[in-house]
Design a protein around this motif. Structure first.
Motif, PDB file in Angstrom:
ATOM      1  N   HIS A   1       0.949  -1.060  -0.165  1.00 31.61           N
ATOM      2  CA  HIS A   1      -0.114   0.063  -0.012  1.00 31.61           C
ATOM      3  C   HIS A   1       0.847   1.275   0.107  1.00 31.61           C
ATOM      4  CE1 HIS A   1      -2.739   2.981   1.399  1.00 31.61           C
ATOM      5  NE2 HIS A   1      -3.625   2.333   0.891  1.00 31.61           N
ATOM      6  N   ASP A   2       0.266   2.493  -0.810  1.00 32.11           N
ATOM      7  CA  ASP A   2       1.103   3.542  -0.923  1.00 32.11           C
ATOM      8  C   ASP A   2       1.442   4.270   0.652  1.00 32.11           C
ATOM      9  OD1 ASP A   2       1.455   3.899  -3.490  1.00 32.11           O
ATOM     10  OD2 ASP A   2      -0.222   5.239  -3.914  1.00 32.11           O
ATOM     11  N   SER A   3       0.671   3.776   1.599  1.00 34.88           N
ATOM     12  CA  SER A   3       1.001   4.549   2.882  1.00 34.88           C
ATOM     13  C   SER A   3       2.228   3.935   3.481  1.00 34.88           C
ATOM     14  CB  SER A   3      -0.152   4.432   3.864  1.00 34.88           C
ATOM     15  OG  SER A   3      -0.352   2.968   4.103  1.00 34.88           O
ATOM     16  N   PHE A   4       2.828   2.835   2.954  1.00 25.81           N
ATOM     17  CA  PHE A   4       3.998   2.344   3.323  1.00 25.81           C
ATOM     18  C   PHE A   4       5.256   2.654   2.646  1.00 25.81           C
ATOM     19  CE2 PHE A   4       1.121  -0.739   5.453  1.00 25.81           C
ATOM     20  CZ  PHE A   4       0.964  -0.328   6.723  1.00 25.81           C
ATOM     21  N   LYS A   5       4.960   3.626   1.619  1.00 25.18           N
ATOM     22  CA  LYS A   5       6.041   3.787   0.578  1.00 25.18           C
ATOM     23  C   LYS A   5       7.286   4.468   1.227  1.00 25.18           C
ATOM     24  CE  LYS A   5       5.124   6.395  -3.083  1.00 25.18           C
ATOM     25  NZ  LYS A   5       4.390   6.725  -4.298  1.00 25.18           N
ATOM     26  N   ARG A   6       7.175   5.309   2.211  1.00 26.62           N
ATOM     27  CA  ARG A   6       8.362   6.165   2.676  1.00 26.62           C
ATOM     28  C   ARG A   6       8.976   5.277   3.677  1.00 26.62           C
ATOM     29  NH1 ARG A   6       6.076  11.181   4.337  1.00 26.62           N
ATOM     30  NH2 ARG A   6       4.279  10.300   3.679  1.00 26.62           N
ATOM     31  N   ASP A   7       8.284   4.484   4.659  1.00 26.29           N
ATOM     32  CA  ASP A   7       8.981   3.924   5.822  1.00 26.29           C
ATOM     33  C   ASP A   7       9.000   2.391   5.815  1.00 26.29           C
ATOM     34  OD1 ASP A   7       6.306   3.918   6.268  1.00 26.29           O
ATOM     35  OD2 ASP A   7       6.669   4.925   8.202  1.00 26.29           O
ATOM     36  N   ARG A   8       8.641   1.699   4.831  1.00 23.34           N
ATOM     37  CA  ARG A   8       8.449   0.085   4.750  1.00 23.34           C
ATOM     38  C   ARG A   8       9.224  -0.501   5.750  1.00 23.34           C
ATOM     39  NH1 ARG A   8       7.497  -0.152  -0.598  1.00 23.34           N
ATOM     40  NH2 ARG A   8       5.311   0.137  -0.272  1.00 23.34           N
ATOM     41  N   ASP A   9      10.798  -0.458   5.412  1.00 18.04           N
ATOM     42  CA  ASP A   9      11.383  -1.075   6.205  1.00 18.04           C
ATOM     43  C   ASP A   9      11.419  -0.856   7.628  1.00 18.04           C
ATOM     44  OD1 ASP A   9      12.427  -2.354   3.814  1.00 18.04           O
ATOM     45  OD2 ASP A   9      14.160  -1.144   3.589  1.00 18.04           O
ATOM     46  N   ALA A  10      11.132   0.231   8.042  1.00 17.15           N
ATOM     47  CA  ALA A  10      11.177   0.914   9.537  1.00 17.15           C
ATOM     48  C   ALA A  10       9.765   0.117  10.080  1.00 17.15           C
ATOM     49  CB  ALA A  10      11.094   2.397   9.645  1.00 17.15           C
TER      50      ALA A  10
END
Ligand SMILES: [Zn+2]
Length: 266
Positions: free
Chosen positions: A12-21
């Motif tokens: 989902h786009d909402s995880f695009k910036r911090d998925r690894d975290a």
């Protein structure tokens, strides 16, 4: 303790910036393995790519959600079949029927569902099922295919006792989300939880959706994350009168067995 989130929409786009975290936070809360839901052909390919980048921690499903059923044509089936043959892909789905919004016409939903149950049978992998306001048709289609399926879980179960009993009679497992943590919408689920055999119960966040309503403090983003899975586990354990450790142990064992997951990296 270890937990397994059987349904996280991490593409989902909402995880695009911090998925690894997000994945690291999940692991630090002992959510050691996660199954990334595939809801379209492209989304399933993305889920597989993500699983490959996190071997042993992330796994994927490959399927087309009933909302997108009208986008699935016979020409797409070889691509789905290829995705399903990959070792990181542990289930067919998410597939099923959703007559709540009917974003795809019912005929398209029924066709896409049948196709995906056939692919599941061919692949000998279990099915990750979605059903909303379509119980009768859903059960009728499943009955036709059940004997050929390796296994199946009704994800995000929110229905009533009759539906639960029909699912259990069909040999389905049941996925419970933070819906349970909503004191209004989830009250009936609290009462139903003790009726689910321990061998059939699994947990999922359905992140970024379904942030548990009773979470305190709530994240400013209102985004649900896999790290909140133990919060759902605590609600399940309380409703069933069992310890958190026991709940974590058997729900993880159930998920590992159904999806044939390897042991988790500690
Ligand atoms: Zn769903």
């Amino acid at each position: 303790m270890e937990w397994i989130d059987i349904g996280a929409n991490l593409t989902h786009d909402s995880f695009k910036r911090d998925r690894d975290a997000v994945i690291e936070r999940a692991r630090s809360h002992r959510v050691l393995q996660l199954i990334v839901t595939g809801a379209s052909v492209a989304g399933s390919a993305a889920a597989l790519e993500l699983a490959r980048a996190h071997p042993g921690t992330l796994f994927a499903t490959a399927g087309v959600h009933p909302h997108y059923a009208s986008q699935l044509s016979a020409a797409d089936l070889p691509a789905l079949r290829e995705l399903l043959s990959q070792p990181e892909v542990v289930a067919s789905g998410e597939c099923g029927l959703d007559y709540n919004r009917n974003l795809s016409p019912r005929e398209a939903q029924l066709r896409a569902f049948e196709w995906q149950l056939q692919l599941a049978a061919e692949s000998a992998k279990p099915v990750f099922l979605h059903q909303r306001d379509a119980h009768e048709d859903f059960v009728a289609v499943l009955r036709e295919h059940r004997a050929r399926l390796a296994g199946a879980v009704a994800h995000c179960f929110t229905a009533g006792q009759r539906e639960l009993e029909e699912y259990l009679a069909l040999g389905l497992s049941v996925g419970i989300t933070g819906w349970l943590c909503d004191e209004r919408r989830g009250a009936h689920l609290q009462a139903l939880l003790p009726r689910i055999p321990a061998g059939r119960l699994m947990l999922e966040t359905d992140a970024p959706y379904l942030l548990p309503r009773d979470l305190a403090p709530k994240p400013d983003s209102r985004r649900n994350e896999p790290m909140f899975l133990p919060h759902i586990g605590a609600a399940v354990a309380a409703a069933r009168g069992e310890s958190l450790e026991h709940c974590a142990a058997y729900t993880s064992a159930n998920a590992r067995a159904l999806f044939a997951l390897p042991a988790a990296r500690a």
